[in-house]
Design a protein around this motif. Structure first.
Motif, short mmCIF file in Angstrom:
data_model
loop_
_atom_site.label_atom_id
_atom_site.label_comp_id
_atom_site.label_asym_id
_atom_site.label_seq_id
_atom_site.Cartn_x
_atom_site.Cartn_y
_atom_site.Cartn_z
N GLU A 16 0.84 -1.20 0.00
CA GLU A 16 0.00 0.00 0.00
C GLU A 16 0.87 1.26 0.00
N TRP A 17 1.90 1.27 0.84
CA TRP A 17 2.77 2.42 0.94
C TRP A 17 3.50 2.66 -0.39
N LEU A 18 4.05 1.61 -0.97
CA LEU A 18 4.74 1.75 -2.25
C LEU A 18 3.79 2.21 -3.35
N ALA A 19 2.57 1.72 -3.32
CA ALA A 19 1.58 2.15 -4.32
C ALA A 19 1.27 3.63 -4.17
N ARG A 20 1.15 4.11 -2.93
CA ARG A 20 0.84 5.52 -2.70
C ARG A 20 2.04 6.41 -3.05
N LEU A 21 3.25 5.85 -3.05
CA LEU A 21 4.45 6.61 -3.41
C LEU A 21 4.69 6.65 -4.91
N SER A 22 3.90 5.92 -5.66
CA SER A 22 4.09 5.87 -7.10
C SER A 22 3.51 7.12 -7.77
N GLU A 23 4.00 7.40 -8.96
CA GLU A 23 3.48 8.55 -9.71
C GLU A 23 2.01 8.36 -10.05
N ALA A 24 1.59 7.13 -10.21
CA ALA A 24 0.19 6.84 -10.56
C ALA A 24 -0.77 7.28 -9.45
N ALA A 25 -0.30 7.35 -8.21
CA ALA A 25 -1.17 7.70 -7.09
C ALA A 25 -1.40 9.20 -6.96
N ALA A 26 -0.58 9.99 -7.63
CA ALA A 26 -0.70 11.45 -7.52
C ALA A 26 -2.09 11.90 -7.91
N GLY A 27 -2.74 12.61 -7.01
CA GLY A 27 -4.07 13.14 -7.29
C GLY A 27 -5.20 12.14 -7.17
N THR A 28 -4.88 10.91 -6.76
CA THR A 28 -5.92 9.90 -6.61
C THR A 28 -6.34 9.79 -5.15
N TRP A 29 -7.54 9.38 -4.96
CA TRP A 29 -8.13 9.22 -3.64
C TRP A 29 -7.66 7.90 -3.03
N LEU A 85 22.97 -3.75 9.85
CA LEU A 85 22.30 -2.47 9.63
C LEU A 85 23.32 -1.37 9.37
N ARG A 86 24.41 -1.38 10.11
CA ARG A 86 25.43 -0.35 9.93
C ARG A 86 26.10 -0.46 8.57
N ARG A 87 26.23 -1.68 8.05
CA ARG A 87 26.89 -1.88 6.76
C ARG A 87 25.93 -1.76 5.59
N ARG A 88 24.68 -1.57 5.85
CA ARG A 88 23.65 -1.51 4.80
C ARG A 88 23.96 -0.39 3.83
N ALA A 89 24.04 -0.73 2.56
CA ALA A 89 24.29 0.28 1.53
C ALA A 89 22.96 0.82 1.02
N PHE A 90 22.69 2.09 1.27
CA PHE A 90 21.46 2.71 0.80
C PHE A 90 21.68 3.28 -0.59
N ALA A 91 20.60 3.57 -1.26
CA ALA A 91 20.68 4.19 -2.57
C ALA A 91 21.50 5.47 -2.46
N VAL A 92 22.21 5.78 -3.52
CA VAL A 92 23.09 6.94 -3.48
C VAL A 92 22.29 8.21 -3.23
N ARG A 93 21.16 8.36 -3.89
CA ARG A 93 20.33 9.54 -3.71
C ARG A 93 18.87 9.12 -3.55
N PRO A 94 18.17 9.72 -2.61
CA PRO A 94 16.74 9.46 -2.48
C PRO A 94 16.03 9.92 -3.76
N ASP A 95 14.90 9.31 -4.06
CA ASP A 95 14.13 9.62 -5.25
C ASP A 95 13.25 10.85 -4.98
N PRO A 96 13.50 11.98 -5.66
CA PRO A 96 12.73 13.20 -5.38
C PRO A 96 11.22 13.02 -5.58
N ALA A 97 10.82 12.28 -6.59
CA ALA A 97 9.38 12.07 -6.82
C ALA A 97 8.77 11.28 -5.67
N ARG A 98 9.51 10.32 -5.15
CA ARG A 98 9.01 9.52 -4.03
C ARG A 98 8.90 10.37 -2.77
N LEU A 99 9.83 11.30 -2.58
CA LEU A 99 9.78 12.17 -1.41
C LEU A 99 8.59 13.13 -1.50
#
Length: 178
Positions: A16-29, A85-99
């Motif tokens: 649900e969270w990933l779906a709401r973060l998608s571009e398709a969810a923009a402006g949808t109820w 957790l300390r060694r976890r490699a995160f994405a280099v840059r967060p996704d602006p559209a997702r933010l």
């Protein structure tokens, strides 16, 4: 001890969270079930952390996010796998559209489900830091609110000029102010 979710609920919430973060969810109820599931997720610390992880690492899918929410050993200090957790490699840059989507969804959730407003604002603080929006982050940190890991991390990052992805231009991922 797991949060108030079972394994299926965690994965459904991640979906649900990933779906709401998608571009398709923009402006949808968001329907009532989605609002209920996500607001309940925000109130559960482990699920809220999973939602934050989806913002920090946009490469993770729902099953891996749900597994992270259930993985108590790697999150407990001093546990056998806590160095994972300390060694976890995160994405280099967060996704602006997702933010931007997270900001939109968290604001909407706080408005329609006031019982999760404090948790939504907490996660929004992280969104502003991940976005590199110093002005928005300052506004969030100036609000009277209990200290949380999100506020501590964001404040430390701001105060020490540490921004995600070591962005040269921290304003690049600007999120509108709440």
């Amino acid at each position: 001890m797991m949060g108030m979710f079972d394994a299926d609920d965690e994965e459904k919430t991640a979906n649900e969270w990933l779906a709401r973060l998608s571009e398709a969810a923009a402006g949808t109820w968001a329907n009532e079930l989605t609002v209920a599931r996500l607001s309940r997720g925000l109130r559960d610390p482990r699920t809220r952390d999973m939602m934050a992880l989806a913002l920090m690492d946009p490469t993770l899918d729902a099953p891996r996010l749900a597994a992270a929410a259930r993985d108590t050993a790697r999150l407990a200090p001093g546990a056998a796998g806590d160095d994972m957790l300390r060694r976890r490699a995160f994405a280099v840059r967060p996704d602006p559209a997702r933010l931007r989507a997270a900001h939109r969804e968290l604001s909407n959730l706080a408005r329609v489900a006031p019982d999760c407003a404090a948790a939504a604002a907490d996660l929004c603080t992280l969104v502003f830091w991940l976005a590199g929006d110093r002005n928005g982050l300052d506004q969030m940190l100036d609000r009277p609110a209990p200290e949380s890991v999100y506020r501590v991390v964001a404040r430390f990052g701001r105060d020490h000029d540490v921004w995600p992805g070591q962005a040269a231009d921290v304003r690049r991922y600007s999120v509108p102010a709440i």
